[in-house]
Design an enzyme around this catalytic site. Structure first.
Site, mmCIF file in Angstrom:
data_model
loop_
_atom_site.group_PDB
_atom_site.id
_atom_site.type_symbol
_atom_site.label_atom_id
_atom_site.label_comp_id
_atom_site.label_asym_id
_atom_site.label_seq_id
_atom_site.Cartn_x
_atom_site.Cartn_y
_atom_site.Cartn_z
ATOM 1 N N ASP A 118 21.906 -23.161 -17.452
ATOM 2 C CA ASP A 118 21.907 -24.155 -18.530
ATOM 3 C C ASP A 118 21.949 -23.572 -19.937
ATOM 4 O OD1 ASP A 118 21.982 -26.609 -17.132
ATOM 5 O OD2 ASP A 118 19.950 -26.229 -16.440
ATOM 6 N N ASP A 183 26.670 -30.762 -13.242
ATOM 7 C CA ASP A 183 26.140 -30.537 -14.593
ATOM 8 C C ASP A 183 26.720 -29.266 -15.228
ATOM 9 O OD1 ASP A 183 24.515 -31.633 -12.550
ATOM 10 O OD2 ASP A 183 22.763 -31.678 -13.840
#
Ligand code: GLY
Length: 412
Positions: A118, A183
């Site tokens: 991330d 994601d």
């Protein structure tokens, strides 16, 4: 009626109004200005708390009615600094620039983070926005270093970036080897930008490979997407099609669709490969033709959630999708993308979703969902819902002024 009589009638009507003190109907406040005023009021309260603490705190959500602050290695740590950059962009008030810089620069060591994928969200929302919005060239080395860290997770045999490690935590109990979540498409922007800024094409190639393999394996025939695809990292075989945050493996997790449409739009921005724009359009057609999408276009947290219509909505998915649609409109005009995005932003701005000033932990939007299967963040504010909501407002404003929706960072 000729002009003279028409004017006479208007004069008589005005005189009657004055006599009986009837008020002209109030003009609705401009949607963008109204949201700017609201964001300034909420974030003033939010940042006053932080500044008074004498620490740098990073608000993510509300937990048991209290603001939850997260450490810098949390996947959401870039969104609040990003909200500060967007508030600065919307107001040009230097108060927000100073706060944006301070909260961004607190994330400096995230550039070395290699244990999850991330870093693209974290450094993109903070440092990359600082470069784009405020020409902060001193942020370029951080962006490039973060891209190097993200690239360490690339598995050449499979052609993907591994999202999560599987050696500990709940991810170690799922039987996965090399899990990739949809994601991850959101982290590719950092790689594309790192190539643009450094001239090193490695990052761009990794991003393209990841986007292509995801295109092949993550989508169902109806163009909805899986959350997790687990790969054999040597052969690239797709071993499992699973979910982590959705209702079921074969269900449609709302935020996954938002990450997918946004991610492929970004891929088109940097490559002009029509397959990516086509895929974003396919996802649009899936989302907005699905009868399970409520009339206000704010989805339930999962399209297959069993108790619809008595299931929580997810404002974060709607905000992220709306922001992507403004960009899609610039590549494929006249297909209704902007109209859809406008409707989403209008609905998110209504009292049904936008909190009153001083409520909702001083976050802007209510009614998002983190992860129902993990039992956390159910029907709460989330900093990323606010982030994409503000981004959507900026894009809408720029589009309507005839300006590029997105600022490109100058290289020199
Ligand atoms: N990237 C984690 C989530 O969307 O909840």
């Amino acid at each position: 009626m000729n002009k003279f009589f028409s004017n006479r009638w208007m004069a008589v009507a005005a005189a009657c109004c004055a006599l009986f003190s009837c008020k002209a109907p109030q003009q609705p406040k401009d949607l963008i200005q109204d949201n700017i005023d609201n964001a300034v009021a909420q974030f003033t309260l939010q940042t006053d708390i932080i500044e008074k603490s004498g620490k740098i705190l990073n608000p993510r959500t509300l937990e048991n009615g209290e603001i939850l602050y997260v450490p810098i290695d949390d996947w959401c740590s870039g969104f609040f600094p990003g909200c500060m950059w967007y508030t600065y962009e919307l107001t040009k008030d230097q108060k927000w620039e100073k706060l944006a810089m301070k909260y961004t620069e607190d994330l400096d060591s995230v550039k070395y983070l290699k244990w999850h994928h991330d870093v693209g969200f974290m450094i993109g929302d903070s440092y990359l926005n600082g470069l784009r919005i405020d020409n902060r060239k001193e942020y370029i080395p951080v962006i490039i270093e973060a891209a190097k860290s993200l690239s360490t997770r690339f598995r050449p045999g499979a052609g993907v970036i591994q999202s999560w490690n599987v050696d500990r935590g709940w991810q170690s109990k799922r039987g996965w080897t090399c899990p990739v979540i949809i994601d991850n498409m959101m982290n590719l922007e950092l790689l594309f930008e790192a190539t643009r800024l450094s001239g090193d094409s490695t990052f761009h190639k990794i991003a393209v490979s990841h986007a292509n393999v995801t295109l092949k394996n993550h989508f169902r025939p109806d163009n909805s997407c899986y959350h997790v695809v687990d790969y054999n990292p040597e052969t690239g075989e797709a071993l499992h099609h699973h979910t982590a945050q959705g209702y079921a493996h074969e269900s449609v997790w709302a935020r996954g669709q938002a990450w997918a449409i946004y991610g492929y739009t970004v891929c088109y921005r940097y490559t002009h490969d029509k397959r990516y724009l086509d895929q974003a359009e396919n996802i649009y057609n899936f989302i907005f033709n699905d009868p399970r999408l409520p009339e206000d276009l704010i989805p339930y947290w999962d399209y297959d959630a069993p108790e619809i219509p008595n299931e929580p909505r997810d404002a974060s998915s709607a905000a992220c999708t709306a922001s992507a649609l403004y960009e899609m409109e610039t590549y494929a005009p006249g297909k209704g993308y902007k109209e859809t995005a406008d409707k989403i932003l209008e609905n998110l701005s209504s009292p049904a979703y936008r909190a009153k000033v001083g409520e909702n932990g001083n976050f802007l939007l209510m009614h998002s969902v983190g992860s129902i299967p993990h039992g956390h963040e159910i029907d709460v504010p989330l900093n990323y819902a606010d982030y994409y909501f503000l981004e959507g407002l900026i894009r809408k404003r720029n589009f309507e002024k005839g300006e590029p929706i997105l600022k490109e960072a100058h290289l020199q």
